[in-house]
Design a protein around this motif. Structure first.
Motif, short mmCIF file in Angstrom:
data_model
loop_
_atom_site.label_atom_id
_atom_site.label_comp_id
_atom_site.label_asym_id
_atom_site.label_seq_id
_atom_site.Cartn_x
_atom_site.Cartn_y
_atom_site.Cartn_z
N CYS A 33 -34.80 -17.26 -17.80
CA CYS A 33 -36.27 -17.89 -17.72
C CYS A 33 -36.13 -19.63 -18.13
CB CYS A 33 -37.13 -17.15 -17.94
SG CYS A 33 -37.66 -16.66 -19.49
N CYS A 93 -36.97 -20.07 -22.52
CA CYS A 93 -35.83 -19.49 -22.84
C CYS A 93 -35.10 -20.97 -22.33
CB CYS A 93 -35.15 -18.38 -22.41
SG CYS A 93 -36.11 -16.64 -22.83
N ASN A 132 -32.95 -14.44 -24.41
CA ASN A 132 -33.98 -13.36 -22.93
C ASN A 132 -34.80 -13.22 -24.08
OD1 ASN A 132 -33.69 -10.66 -23.70
ND2 ASN A 132 -31.30 -11.40 -24.45
N CYS A 133 -35.18 -12.83 -22.56
CA CYS A 133 -37.25 -12.48 -23.48
C CYS A 133 -38.13 -11.86 -22.74
CB CYS A 133 -38.08 -13.53 -23.28
SG CYS A 133 -38.38 -14.09 -21.28
N CYS A 193 -36.56 -11.85 -19.08
CA CYS A 193 -35.80 -12.87 -17.84
C CYS A 193 -33.86 -11.93 -18.30
CB CYS A 193 -34.85 -14.20 -17.84
SG CYS A 193 -35.01 -15.03 -19.66
N ARG A 217 -44.00 -13.77 -26.84
CA ARG A 217 -43.92 -13.47 -25.21
C ARG A 217 -42.05 -12.82 -25.01
NH1 ARG A 217 -39.45 -16.67 -22.83
NH2 ARG A 217 -38.29 -18.00 -24.55
ZN ZN Z 1 -36.44 -15.21 -21.05
#
Ligand code: ZN
Ligand code: ZN
Ligand code: FE
Length: 754
Positions: free
Chosen positions: A111, A114, A132-133, A136, A174
């Motif tokens: 995303c 990121c 990543n998060c 995503c 997040r």
């Molecule tokens: Zn992300």
């Protein structure tokens, strides 16, 4: 009483795992003062909410309105339960309960937030390729089992460090409950391998690879769903090397552009193209090429282009040339390599170096390939970012597993009222693809907790297809055979949810086993999902010299058609220049030696291509037909050639005489497309009128041909007489029109006809 304390149990089904749903629920709980818990279970997500009547009502209302990019809510059930006197709201450990189906989440591109962190000096994850998060990162390609939790992914080997753990537990972060997070301290990393040893590690390995690509080297790069082979797309020598080492002569390579601006330099992009390029699925998008890239897409007007989707790609482009060939890591037709040992083994002779990542890939997922038609996406290869998304809902009883055909195979599992289409597997004439096919069948059943004895198997009518033989040996609950072209048309109806209507179906492709034992491929049907299909018309049968072997040599295909024409000139002379052995083929066809019977549209395209100059063997499936379409697109519109009741003879005779007269081959190619479209439309309309049918469903690999498809629709408009309802032309969108969509049609037909 508004202030009365109540407790409710909320069960949510749909695509609800791996999409950031639980963290969102926890935030909402916080916002509305709700206490209780949320967890993933084997059906979806379960929530226990305690609060005042108003609070709980508002909370439930918000959940129903929830809007996350990949979230799909099917059903929300709310029941009253006793309060458990919770004093806060928590995300609890996942629960395995009774049988139920949770759709697997798809792989998502990295995303923007990121990417921003990736670029931010001083950030914990600055330059870290596995950033990543919650929103995503990969899912399908790293899930080992459901429910989706870190221990059930290929990240299970990397325990979180204190900093990552704190993010994971902080509802305001997040990365709250992001199952796959990691950082340079606790997570996996990348390293460069060449000549049998490790030459660089961490960020430096990526930098060196970038420079090597600039220097013309070929590098195998571990990505999300498998390995890519990469080289500088503008370096002709490197591209030629790659073709030679990979045994891939002419089939176009896909490229990855550094950013959208670069992509625009190489391809004409409409808004629809750009939306697809930048979507979270990040497929390869087929767009008109803006400039020639010798060796990348020979004799093609289109270029398959994509944008960076893994953090690694973004980092790579800091040092690499702005446009890279990024093709699947395999040799010719084999499936893409995704395991380290296998990659070293198979790609060793192709790549100068390997950029290896430590995170294992759980299953092979190729890049998807999507075209744009009239502003809408049209799937050509359905894989990363799309598979195994549910394609449709059907009122199913028992599970069905449809195995597809022989080429471009993908399988469909129909279970719990939902149709899941697997990722693209490839051609089953290849040993390793068969292996992949076995793995995928097993994987689909395991992950949906199905036993092989519970599923009904559906396969193609062709007795020799690998999938047919597999079905016979599998020992499922039962077996159903479905005719190839029936399945093509059925796939369109299934996708559009047309379960009851009687329609006219037009199926055009290269080959498929017909109900009469001959080779079909230019068929008009009447019928529907419930009553099945009847063959109403077809192209005039031709001779097929040498059976399937004719599919790779247009001149051989042509012999079967030309044998039926009178007064053929010497085709070995200009302008035709057929190779001398074509004369022998023609003689054999005339005497019916080694001949089968076919109504294939694909072979008719091949014959026309041969007459217009494609007299060498093809190096990939469908090449001559694509060449013919590209040729026709160079021409202004031309008068259609005549056909007589789906008979190609008058058309081929005209091609021969006009070539002798010296008419431009692009014009001839156009007139051929127009002639075929005009005649197919005439026949389809005739049957629409007879059946009072309002729908024409078109499918089959030949409809990948954009010009033919457009001309067909235009002819339907033009020829419609107005004294019966104007039929609507529909085709595949979510699954490929080619054999990649076959299994969906098979599953739907089997479901309605048992
Ligand atoms: Zn992300
Ligand atoms: Zn960490
Ligand atoms: Fe087909």
């Amino acid at each position: 009483m508004e202030n009365e304390e109540i407790a409710q149990r909320i069960t949510v089904t749909g695509v609800v795992q791996g999409v950031g749903f639980r963290p969102m629920v926890a935030r909402l709980a916080d916002l509305y003062g709700i206490r209780g818990w949320v967890l993933n279970n084997s059906v979806g997500v379960e929530i226990h909410a305690e609060g005042t009547k108003t609070q709980v009502a508002d909370f439930v209302h918000e959940i129903a309105q929830a809007n996350l990019p990949m979230l799909r809510l099917d059903n929300i059930q709310v029941t009253h339960v006793a309060t458990g006197h919770w004093d806060d709201f928590r995300i609890l450990a996942s629960k395995h309960n009774h049988q139920g189906i949770v759709p697997l989440p798809v792989d998502l591109s990295v995303c923007e937030s990121c990417v921003e962190e990736l670029r931010q000096p001083g950030n914990r994850r600055y330059g870290y390729p596995y950033i990543n998060c919650t929103d995503c990162g990969p899912r399908f390609s790293l899930i080992v089992a459901m429910p989706f939790d870190r221990p059930t992914t290929t990240m299970s080997a990397w325990p979180l460090c204190a900093a990552c753990q704190a993010e994971y537990e902080d509802p305001q972060d997040r990365r709250y409950h992001a199952e796959t997070i990691c950082c340079p301290v606790c997570g996996p990393s990348y390293a460069l391998h060449a000549e049998g040893r490790c030459l660089a590690q961490g960020p430096r390995s990526i930098e060196v690879v970038g420079r090597w690509l600039k220097d013309g080297k070929i590098v195998a790069i571990k990505g999300i769903g498998g390995f890519h082979l990469a080289c500088d797309a503008e370096n002709h020598a490197a591209v030629a090397d790659l073709r030679e080492r990979k045994f891939r002569k002419e089939r176009p390579f896909a490229v990855m552009a550094r950013d959208i601006e670069t992509a625009r330099e190489y391809a004409h992009l409409t808004d629809a193209h750009e939306a697809l390029l930048e979507s979270s699925a990040r497929p390869i998008v087929l767009a008109p090429a803006r400039r020639a890239l010798p060796g990348v897409n020979p004799e093609c007007r289109r270029l398959g282009i994509m944008l960076p989707y893994a953090p690694l790609h973004h980092l790579l482009f800091d040092h690499a040339p702005p446009l890279l060939v990024l093709t699947s890591g395999n040799r010719s037709n084999e499936p893409i390599a995704y395991q380290d040992e296998d990659a070293f083994d198979r790609l060793g002779g192709i790549a100068d170096a390997f950029l290896m990542g430590q995170r294992p890939i759980a299953r092979r997922v190729d890049d998807s390939l999507v075209a744009v038609r009239h502003g809408r996406p049209m799937m050509l290869r359905r894989s990363r970012g799309f598979a195994p998304q549910r394609v449709l809902r059907l009122p199913t009883a028992d599970p069905i597993l449809a195995l597809g055909g022989e080429l471009k195979c993908a399988v469909t599992l129909l279970v719990d009222g939902q149709a899941f289409v697997s990722q693209h597997l490839g051609d089953l004439d290849e040993d390793r693809t068969r292996q992949a096919f076995h793995e995928t069948v097993k994987d689909l059943l395991t992950i949906h907790r199905l036993d092989s004895t519970e599923v009904t198997l559906v396969h193609d009518l062709h007795p020799q297809y690998y999938s047919t033989r597999f079905a016979a040996s599998f020992g499922g609950k039962g077996r159903v055979a479905v005719q190839h072209h029936h399945a093509h048309v059925a796939s369109v109806l299934a996708e559009h949810g047309i379960f009851e209507d009687q329609v006219v179906g037009v199926a055009l492709d290269g080959t498929g086993y017909g109900s009469d034992g001959t080779v079909w491929g230019g068929e008009i049907f009447v019928g529907g999902l419930q009553k099945g299909f009847k063959r109403a018309a077809s192209l005039r049968p031709a001779k097929l010299l040498g059976g399937d072997a004719a599919a790779s040599f247009p001149v051989q295909a042509a012999a079967g058609y030309l044998a039926e024409l009178n007064g053929i000139p010497d085709l070995t002379r200009t302008p035709f220049r057929f190779p001398v052995r074509a004369l022998q083929m023609l003689e054999m066809a005339k005497h019916d030696l080694h001949c089968f019977v076919t109504t294939s549209a694909g072979r008719l395209f091949d014959a026309a291509a041969a007459l217009l100059g494609f007299v060498r063997p093809m190096t990939y499936e469908g090449q001559a037909a694509m060449w013919l379409e590209n040729l026709a697109m160079e021409s202004a519109p031309q008068e259609p050639y005549p056909m007589d009741n789906l008979d190609w003879a008058p058309m081929l005779s005209r091609i021969i005489s006009e070539r002798l007269e010296g008419r431009a081959i692009a014009e001839i190619a156009y007139a051929f497309h127009a002639g075929l479209a005009q005649e197919l439309a005439r026949s389809a309309l005739l049957h629409c009128r007879q059946m009072s049918s309002k729908i024409i469903a078109i499918s089959g690999g030949a409809f990948q041909n954009e010009l033919l498809t457009d001309l067909f629709s235009l002819e339907i408009e033009r020829q419609w007489s107005g004294d019966f309802p104007r039929p609507r032309v529909i085709s595949n969108e979510q699954v490929p029109v080619n054999d990649g969509g076959l299994s969906l049609g098979q599953a739907a037909l089997a479901e309605f006809q048992r």
